[in-house]
Write a protein that holds these residues in place. Sequence first.
Motif, PDB file in Angstrom:
ATOM      1  N   SER A 125      87.008 123.257   1.525  1.00 59.21           N
ATOM      2  CA  SER A 125      88.171 122.675   2.207  1.00 59.21           C
ATOM      3  C   SER A 125      88.549 123.481   3.442  1.00 59.21           C
ATOM      4  O   SER A 125      89.023 122.923   4.442  1.00 59.21           O
ATOM      5  N   SER A 126      88.335 124.799   3.434  1.00 57.95           N
ATOM      6  CA  SER A 126      88.642 125.604   4.625  1.00 57.95           C
ATOM      7  C   SER A 126      87.719 125.241   5.775  1.00 57.95           C
ATOM      8  O   SER A 126      88.140 125.203   6.935  1.00 57.95           O
ATOM      9  N   VAL A 127      86.451 124.955   5.476  1.00 58.21           N
ATOM     10  CA  VAL A 127      85.510 124.539   6.519  1.00 58.21           C
ATOM     11  C   VAL A 127      85.888 123.163   7.055  1.00 58.21           C
ATOM     12  O   VAL A 127      85.848 122.916   8.266  1.00 58.21           O
ATOM     13  N   ILE A 128      86.261 122.250   6.152  1.00 59.19           N
ATOM     14  CA  ILE A 128      86.692 120.903   6.566  1.00 59.19           C
ATOM     15  C   ILE A 128      87.882 121.001   7.520  1.00 59.19           C
ATOM     16  O   ILE A 128      87.922 120.334   8.561  1.00 59.19           O
ATOM     17  N   ILE A 129      88.851 121.834   7.178  1.00 59.36           N
ATOM     18  CA  ILE A 129      90.053 121.978   8.009  1.00 59.36           C
ATOM     19  C   ILE A 129      89.697 122.522   9.388  1.00 59.36           C
ATOM     20  O   ILE A 129      90.142 121.992  10.414  1.00 59.36           O
ATOM     21  N   PHE A 130      88.886 123.565   9.415  1.00 61.96           N
ATOM     22  CA  PHE A 130      88.561 124.167  10.716  1.00 61.96           C
ATOM     23  C   PHE A 130      87.809 123.184  11.613  1.00 61.96           C
ATOM     24  O   PHE A 130      88.081 123.081  12.807  1.00 61.96           O
ATOM     25  N   ILE A 131      86.882 122.440  11.024  1.00 58.95           N
ATOM     26  CA  ILE A 131      86.078 121.502  11.809  1.00 58.95           C
ATOM     27  C   ILE A 131      86.914 120.333  12.317  1.00 58.95           C
ATOM     28  O   ILE A 131      86.881 119.982  13.502  1.00 58.95           O
ATOM     29  N   PHE A 132      87.718 119.732  11.429  1.00 62.89           N
ATOM     30  CA  PHE A 132      88.364 118.471  11.792  1.00 62.89           C
ATOM     31  C   PHE A 132      89.742 118.624  12.421  1.00 62.89           C
ATOM     32  O   PHE A 132      90.323 117.630  12.866  1.00 62.89           O
ATOM     33  N   LEU A 133      90.271 119.854  12.475  1.00 63.28           N
ATOM     34  CA  LEU A 133      91.478 120.054  13.272  1.00 63.28           C
ATOM     35  C   LEU A 133      91.146 120.229  14.750  1.00 63.28           C
ATOM     36  O   LEU A 133      92.001 120.034  15.603  1.00 63.28           O
ATOM     37  N   VAL A 134      89.905 120.595  15.043  1.00 60.95           N
ATOM     38  CA  VAL A 134      89.500 120.786  16.439  1.00 60.95           C
ATOM     39  C   VAL A 134      89.637 119.503  17.266  1.00 60.95           C
ATOM     40  O   VAL A 134      90.227 119.527  18.354  1.00 60.95           O
ATOM     41  N   PRO A 135      89.106 118.350  16.811  1.00 56.47           N
ATOM     42  CA  PRO A 135      89.271 117.140  17.633  1.00 56.47           C
ATOM     43  C   PRO A 135      90.727 116.726  17.807  1.00 56.47           C
ATOM     44  O   PRO A 135      91.096 116.161  18.847  1.00 56.47           O
ATOM     45  N   TYR A 136      91.580 116.987  16.817  1.00 50.94           N
ATOM     46  CA  TYR A 136      93.001 116.674  16.964  1.00 50.94           C
ATOM     47  C   TYR A 136      93.607 117.534  18.071  1.00 50.94           C
ATOM     48  O   TYR A 136      94.325 117.048  18.953  1.00 50.94           O
ATOM     49  N   SER A 137      93.293 118.832  18.023  1.00 62.08           N
ATOM     50  CA  SER A 137      93.791 119.730  19.067  1.00 62.08           C
ATOM     51  C   SER A 137      93.285 119.297  20.437  1.00 62.08           C
ATOM     52  O   SER A 137      94.030 119.303  21.428  1.00 62.08           O
ATOM     53  N   ALA A 138      92.017 118.890  20.500  1.00 69.72           N
ATOM     54  CA  ALA A 138      91.444 118.432  21.770  1.00 69.72           C
ATOM     55  C   ALA A 138      92.172 117.199  22.300  1.00 69.72           C
ATOM     56  O   ALA A 138      92.399 117.067  23.508  1.00 69.72           O
ATOM     57  N   SER A 139      92.556 116.306  21.396  1.00 71.14           N
ATOM     58  CA  SER A 139      93.266 115.092  21.828  1.00 71.14           C
ATOM     59  C   SER A 139      94.625 115.435  22.415  1.00 71.14           C
ATOM     60  O   SER A 139      95.096 114.783  23.355  1.00 71.14           O
ATOM     61  N   VAL A 140      95.279 116.478  21.881  1.00 72.90           N
ATOM     62  CA  VAL A 140      96.577 116.906  22.414  1.00 72.90           C
ATOM     63  C   VAL A 140      96.402 117.474  23.824  1.00 72.90           C
ATOM     64  O   VAL A 140      97.151 117.141  24.751  1.00 72.90           O
ATOM     65  N   TYR A 141      95.413 118.329  24.003  1.00 68.78           N
ATOM     66  CA  TYR A 141      95.141 118.881  25.336  1.00 68.78           C
ATOM     67  C   TYR A 141      94.832 117.779  26.332  1.00 68.78           C
ATOM     68  O   TYR A 141      95.273 117.804  27.484  1.00 68.78           O
ATOM     69  N   LYS A 142      94.064 116.814  25.892  1.00 70.35           N
ATOM     70  CA  LYS A 142      93.652 115.729  26.776  1.00 70.35           C
ATOM     71  C   LYS A 142      94.853 114.902  27.243  1.00 70.35           C
ATOM     72  O   LYS A 142      94.997 114.589  28.424  1.00 70.35           O
ATOM     73  N   GLY A 143      95.732 114.547  26.307  1.00 70.35           N
ATOM     74  CA  GLY A 143      96.905 113.761  26.662  1.00 70.35           C
ATOM     75  C   GLY A 143      97.858 114.520  27.564  1.00 70.35           C
ATOM     76  O   GLY A 143      98.376 113.984  28.548  1.00 70.35           O
ATOM     77  N   LEU A 144      98.054 115.782  27.258  1.00 69.20           N
ATOM     78  CA  LEU A 144      98.977 116.611  28.036  1.00 69.20           C
ATOM     79  C   LEU A 144      98.454 116.847  29.453  1.00 69.20           C
ATOM     80  O   LEU A 144      99.193 116.729  30.443  1.00 69.20           O
ATOM     81  N   SER A 145      97.177 117.118  29.557  1.00 66.52           N
ATOM     82  CA  SER A 145      96.593 117.414  30.869  1.00 66.52           C
ATOM     83  C   SER A 145      96.532 116.185  31.758  1.00 66.52           C
ATOM     84  O   SER A 145      96.638 116.285  32.981  1.00 66.52           O
ATOM     85  N   GLY A 146      96.383 115.010  31.150  1.00 66.41           N
ATOM     86  CA  GLY A 146      96.396 113.781  31.936  1.00 66.41           C
ATOM     87  C   GLY A 146      97.726 113.586  32.643  1.00 66.41           C
ATOM     88  O   GLY A 146      97.776 113.192  33.821  1.00 66.41           O
ATOM     89  N   LEU A 147      98.815 113.887  31.955  1.00 65.59           N
ATOM     90  CA  LEU A 147     100.135 113.772  32.575  1.00 65.59           C
ATOM     91  C   LEU A 147     100.329 114.827  33.669  1.00 65.59           C
ATOM     92  O   LEU A 147     100.926 114.561  34.700  1.00 65.59           O
TER      93      LEU A 147
END
Length: 506
Positions: A125-147
Motif C-alpha cells: 500500500s505504501s508503494v501504491i500511495i507513492f505512485i498514484f499520488l504523483v499524477p494527482y500532484s501533477a494535475s494540481v501543478y498543471k491547473g495552477l500554472s495554466g492560470l
Amino acid sequence: MFEKILMIVIFFAVTVAIGLYCRKNASNVGDFVLGGRNVGPWVTAFAYGTSYFSSVVFVGYAGQFGWNFGVAATWIGIGNALIGSLLAWVVMGRRTRIMTKHFESATMPDFFAKRYDCSWLKTVSSVIIFIFLVPYSASVYKGLSGLFSMAFGIDFVYCVIGIALLTGIYVVVGGYMAAALNDLFQGFIMLGGIVMVVLTVLNGQGGFSRALEQLSQVPVEAVPEMNGALTSFFGPDPMGLLGVVILTSLGTWGLPQMVHKFYTIKNEKAIYTGTIISTLFALVIAGGSYFMGAFGRLYYTPGQDGKVIFDSIVPQMLGDCLPDILIGVVMILVLSASMSTLSSLVIASSSTFTLDFIKGIWIKDMKAKTQVAMIKVLCGFFIVLSVLIALNPNNLITSLMSLSWGALAGSFLGPFIYGLFWKGTTKLGVWASFITGIGINVVNLLSPFTAPTSAGALSMIVSLLIVPLVSLITPKLSKNHIQETFSCYDEKIPVSHKFALDEVSE
C-alpha cells in the motif's frame, strides 16, 4: 500588473514565514507528520477542506464538467459537501482517531498492517500511495500554472518550477503544522475569493437571470433534441454526472491524504466543530466552482477544428471578465487551494514511503532524526516527479486526477471503512480490493472502456462490494487479534470511546 505581483509576493512571504515559524515543532516524526495529534477544530477542518479542493477543481473539473453538465454540475459540489465532508466526518472521524491512536499508526499503510496483522499490506500500500499520488500532484501543478500563464504571460514551464519550489520550502521546513496553519490562512482567502469570482462571472453576462437565459439557449451536441439541457435539473447526462459525484465525494473516504486529517484531531469538540466547518467550506468552494464553470460556454469559443480544450475554459473565462485586481485575487485563491492540497499530498506520500517501505523493509532500525531527514528528501523527490508529469502538454488535468483518485480510493476505501467497523474483514478481502482498484483504473488507462471518472467511481463501488464478499469465504483473523483491535472503542474516558474522544490529548 503591479497589484497582481504585490499580492503574490505578500502571499509567498506569509506562506514561507509560517513554515519557518513551525520549524521548531517539526523536529520528530510525530510532530512532522501528525502535528503531535493536537490539532484544533478550525485548523483540522480547514486542512481537510483545502486539501480536498485545489486548482484541479477550480480549473480542470469546473471547466470540463461545467461545459458537459451545465448548471447541474453544481450537484457535484453539493455531493462533495454532504458525502465527501459531512458524512465522512460523522462516520469516520472519531473511529479513525481512536483506532489509529490505539495502533500508534501515523500512516494508512501502517494501519492496514496492524489492523489485518499482515506486514506485506504495509509495503504494497505504501508503494501504491507513492505512485498514484504523483499524477494527482501533477494535475494540481498543471491547473495552477495554466492560470499563472494567463495572468502574467510567463512561460508555463517557469510557473510550474516556481510553484514547486515554494511548496517544497514550507513543507520541508515546517512539516504538518506548517501545512495546516497555511491551510487555515489560505482557506479564508478561498472563501472570499470564490464569492467575488462567481458574482463577477454572472455580472459579465448581465446578472444571474440573464446568464441563465443565455445558457438555456446553447445547444448540446450530445443531445440536440433536448432544449435547455444546460439549465435542466440533472443536465444532459445524468449518469455521467452521478459518476463524477461518486468519484469526487466518496473518494475522500479512501484517500490517505484526506483520512490522515482525522489522525490529528485533538478532542471531541474538534470533531463536532470540524464537521460543521468543513461541510460549509465544501459547499461554498466546490458548489461555487462548479456553478461558475457552468457558464463557461458563454465565454469560451472552441478552435476552428471545433476542439474544446477543457483546461483552458476557466482561464479564458476569467481573463475575459475580470479586471486586473480581481485576477490577482483569483491567483491568490487558486494558489491557496493548490498549495494546501500539494502540501498534504507531499507529506502523505513521502512519510508513507519512508516509514512503511524504507524503514519497514530496508532500514528497520532507522533513527528518528534519519526518518525526518529521509521524509524531507522524499518530499523533494515527489515534487520533482510531479513537475515532470505536469510539463507534458498531453496530460489532461481531469484524467490525471481521476486516475489517482480512482486507483487510491478504489484500493483503500473498502479495507479502511470495514476495518473500522466490521470484525469479519479478512486480509484476503483487502488484497482483493487492492487488485481490483489498481486493475480497473490501469486497464482503463491502457485500453479505455469508459471515461476516467467513471472507471474511478466503478472501482470504489467494487471495493465496497468485494471486501465483504471475499471476507465471508476466506479465513478469519484470530479472535485474540480482533478482540485487541476493537477493545479501543470500549476504553472508558469516563464514557465509552464509542461515543467520545478524550478532552485533552495525551
